[in-house]
Design an enzyme around this catalytic site. Structure first.
Site, PDB file in Angstrom:
ATOM      1  CE  LYS A 181      48.150  29.357  24.310  1.00 13.14           C
ATOM      2  NZ  LYS A 181      48.077  29.895  22.912  1.00 13.14           N
ATOM      3  CB  ILE A 182      43.396  35.402  28.836  1.00 15.38           C
ATOM      4  CG1 ILE A 182      44.534  34.867  29.290  1.00 15.38           C
ATOM      5  CG2 ILE A 182      42.516  35.668  29.927  1.00 15.38           C
ATOM      6  CD1 ILE A 182      45.488  36.206  29.330  1.00 15.38           C
ATOM      7  CG  ASP A 233      38.891  35.976  18.205  1.00 16.72           C
ATOM      8  OD1 ASP A 233      39.311  36.161  16.976  1.00 16.72           O
ATOM      9  OD2 ASP A 233      39.693  35.574  19.006  1.00 16.72           O
ATOM     10  CB  CYS A 274      41.709  41.636  33.144  1.00 17.70           C
ATOM     11  SG  CYS A 274      40.711  41.712  34.432  1.00 17.70           S
ATOM     12  NE  ARG A 300      49.075  43.983  26.544  1.00 16.94           N
ATOM     13  CZ  ARG A 300      49.290  42.836  27.290  1.00 16.94           C
ATOM     14  NH1 ARG A 300      48.470  42.553  28.354  1.00 16.94           N
ATOM     15  NH2 ARG A 300      50.044  41.821  26.633  1.00 16.94           N
ATOM     16  CG  ASP A 320      44.057  44.511  36.513  1.00 16.58           C
ATOM     17  OD1 ASP A 320      44.286  44.944  37.498  1.00 16.58           O
ATOM     18  OD2 ASP A 320      44.932  43.687  35.804  1.00 16.58           O
ATOM     19  CD  GLU A 368      48.743  49.769  33.231  1.00 16.20           C
ATOM     20  OE1 GLU A 368      49.693  49.285  33.518  1.00 16.20           O
ATOM     21  OE2 GLU A 368      47.680  49.335  32.605  1.00 16.20           O
ATOM     22  CG  HIS A 372      48.624  45.526  34.722  1.00 21.70           C
ATOM     23  ND1 HIS A 372      49.120  46.462  33.691  1.00 21.70           N
ATOM     24  CD2 HIS A 372      48.456  44.486  34.484  1.00 21.70           C
ATOM     25  CE1 HIS A 372      49.131  45.749  32.677  1.00 21.70           C
ATOM     26  NE2 HIS A 372      49.000  44.626  33.027  1.00 21.70           N
ATOM     27  CG  LEU A 373      46.018  44.049  41.021  1.00 24.95           C
ATOM     28  CD1 LEU A 373      45.194  43.941  42.240  1.00 24.95           C
ATOM     29  CD2 LEU A 373      47.503  44.063  41.811  1.00 24.95           C
ATOM     30  N   GLY A 374      46.471  41.418  37.077  1.00 22.77           N
ATOM     31  CA  GLY A 374      45.856  40.466  36.145  1.00 22.77           C
ATOM     32  C   GLY A 374      46.786  39.129  36.394  1.00 22.77           C
ATOM     33  CB  ALA A 375      50.472  38.768  35.386  1.00 24.42           C
TER      34      ALA A 375
END
Length: 528
Positions: free
Chosen positions: A149-150, A169, A228, A230, A254, A259, A279-282
């Site tokens: 999806k991303i 993919d 962004c 994992r 990110d 972490e 880790h600002l992705g969300a």
């Protein structure tokens, strides 16, 4: 009275939704022993990433019906323990899709226009326009690694910006790629061709350190890399070396293997042309609201007796039925996982044949379990029993279900999975023996009788003297220990299959040597 415990900070809108059907207690930051002491009073638990939901906590909660994780992953929840106790686990797999995609695009643009360095220079009193001449994304080639999806959203936005998009993919069909207007490519050619590469993969044993020095060295010197997804997908020390040597133009990360980023991380210390974010992705206001609403609505619905839409474990089954089907589901998932590695790429069709007594079992959970195993390498912990069918449809996999009650190959029946793709077809059959013992009983129509193990090697070869000895010697030379071996054949000196259970994984590069043994037609290293 129905009670919900919220043990991590969530947006108020989620609490308001829960308050429609229950008393909501918000108690954040409690240590584990205190949570275990109070969880027995609650019917539902809503968390984010801070609370560790252990087996001990679940065992201390006889009233608990649902655990809701306001986010994508459920690494902090003991899902098997929850399933054993009949507790539903739900998450929000789509709540931060837009946020993560937009952050990847923001990092691409920041790399192209030197935004962080230009800001620092200007804020310090400089006005150095020549140093910070950038590049346009327009008419550049973007390589998207992972078209979930991303990744799909990044591809659509990049196309709107005038970029050509290629993608890697192995679990996306050609039809789905055509719908997205992307060109599929193997991984190494993608890295060689792309001006920008953005990663959107789960972290699995197969993807850990996937992007290493060897792969980075294939990139153009003008190319840039963004992650962004994992941490751990990129070998961080290799990336730092490549950037210091100027072999690629830049990278933006990110997420990290550890972490928060450790003080002695190779990414620290002024690595040139590197952008780091924590880790600002969300981390958008909209995403935090979205995941709170999504999970709170699911908890509310379950407490009202309605189904959840994003369950991570098996929904809609009582603990008694789940316990009865447990070995059958495990077999279906194992065979699906095995089949995905034998097929080596995108699938067009999956045939699920329930034979003998298997045909008397509820079929839908078995089909879903097979799809979950089939897609687990592609999607990692994002795949679950609720979204497996949807993910398969989005990847263009046609599922054909067949019940064959007349088949009596084994006393308890058997399950046969067969797939077809552009590279050919494969089929595996398995059965559940006494005491839940799982067995692989047939491989590409050759009879075998092998319990699944962590590391396995499957070959198809000519039944001729010397092959077994040559293969055994080759594995021995590479310190790979054979736990068991079995050969299946239909006629003497015809085609045969060999199944080896191994104590060790096949080292990188060894598979090519195995393919080189005279008489071996196919060789597949499998990790279950």
């Amino acid at each position: 009275m129905t009670k919900v415990l919220v043990s991590d900070p969530i947006d108020q809108v989620g609490i308001d939704i829960l308050s429609q059907v229950a008393q909501v207690d918000v108690r954040t930051g409690l240590p584990a022993d205190q949570l275990v002491g109070i969880i027995g009073d609650y019917d539902a638990l809503m968390i984010r990433s801070g609370t560790q939901v252990t087996a001990a906590m679940i065992e201390a909660a006889p009233r608990l019906r649902i655990i809701g994780r306001a986010g994508v992953g459920v690494d902090n929840v003991d899902v098997p323990a929850a399933t054993r106790h009949g507790v539903l686990v739900v998450n929000s797999p789509e709540g931060n899709t837009i946020a993560a995609a937009e952050h990847a695009l923001a990092l691409m643009l920041s790399l192209s226009r030197h935004v962080p360095a230009a800001h620092a220079s200007t804020a310090a009193g400089g006005w150095d326009r020549k140093t910070y001449v950038g590049n346009e994304l327009y008419k550049k080639t973007l390589g998207v690694v992972g078209l979930g999806k991303i990744g799909s959203h990044v591809a659509r936005v990049a196309q709107a910006m005038g970029m050509e998009v290629i993608a890697y993919d192995p679990f996306i069909s050609a039809e789905r790629a055509q719908q997205l207007r992307v060109r599929l490519s193997p991984l190494e050619p993608l890295f060689r061709e792309a001006d920008y590469v953005t990663l959107h993969l789960p972290r699995t044993p197969e993807t850990e350190n996937l992007v290493n020095r060897a792969l980075l060295e294939t990139m153009k010197p003008t190319a840039r890399l963004v992650n962004c997804a994992r941490g751990g997908i990129i070998a961080e020390a290799d990336l730092a070396e490549v950037l210091r040597e100027g072999l690629i133009a830049g990278a933006a990360l990110d997420v990290y293997a550890q972490e928060p980023l450790a003080a002695d991380s190779p990414l620290r210390g002024g690595v040139p042309n590197l952008i780091l974010t924590p880790h600002l992705g969300a981390s958008t206001e909209e995403a935090q609201v979205n995941v709170a609403i999504d999970v709170a609505e699911q908890i509310r619905d379950v407490l009202l007796g309605l189904p959840a839409r994003s369950a991570v474990n098996i929904p809609g089954l009582t603990p008694e039925v789940m316990e009865r089907l447990k070995p059958h589901l495990q077999l279906a998932e194992t065979l699906g996982h095995l089949l995905s590695q034998l097929s080596g790429g995108s699938l067009q069709e999956l045939e699920v044949r329930l034979q003998g007594d298997f045909a008397a079992q509820p079929s839908q959970p078995l089909v879903v379990a097979a799809l979950k195993g089939l897609l687990s390498d592609a999607l990692g912990d994002r795949i679950n029993y609720v979204n497996a069918s949807l993910e398969a449809r989005e990847r263009g996999v046609h599922v054909l279900e067949i019940k064959d009650e007349a088949s009596r190959d084994f006393a308890g029946g058997s399950l046969r999975l067969a797939c077809r793709n552009s590279q050919g077809s494969h089929a595996v059959t398995g059965a559940v023996f006494a005491d839940g013992d799982l067995r692989i009983t047939n491989l590409d129509e050759f009879p075998v009788n092998v319990p699944p193990s962590r590391h396995m090697l499957f070959t198809r070869h000519r039944d001729m003297p010397g092959i077994i000895g040559h293969l055994g010697s080759l594995l021995g030379e590479h310190n790979v220990n054979i736990a068991s071996m079995q050969v299946g054949r239909r006629i003497v000196r015809g085609d045969a299959v060999m199944v080896l259970s191994l104590d060790d994984p096949i080292p990188p590069g060894l598979l090519a040597h195995i393919h080189g043994i005279q008489g071996i037609q196919e060789a597949h290293a499998v990790t279950l």
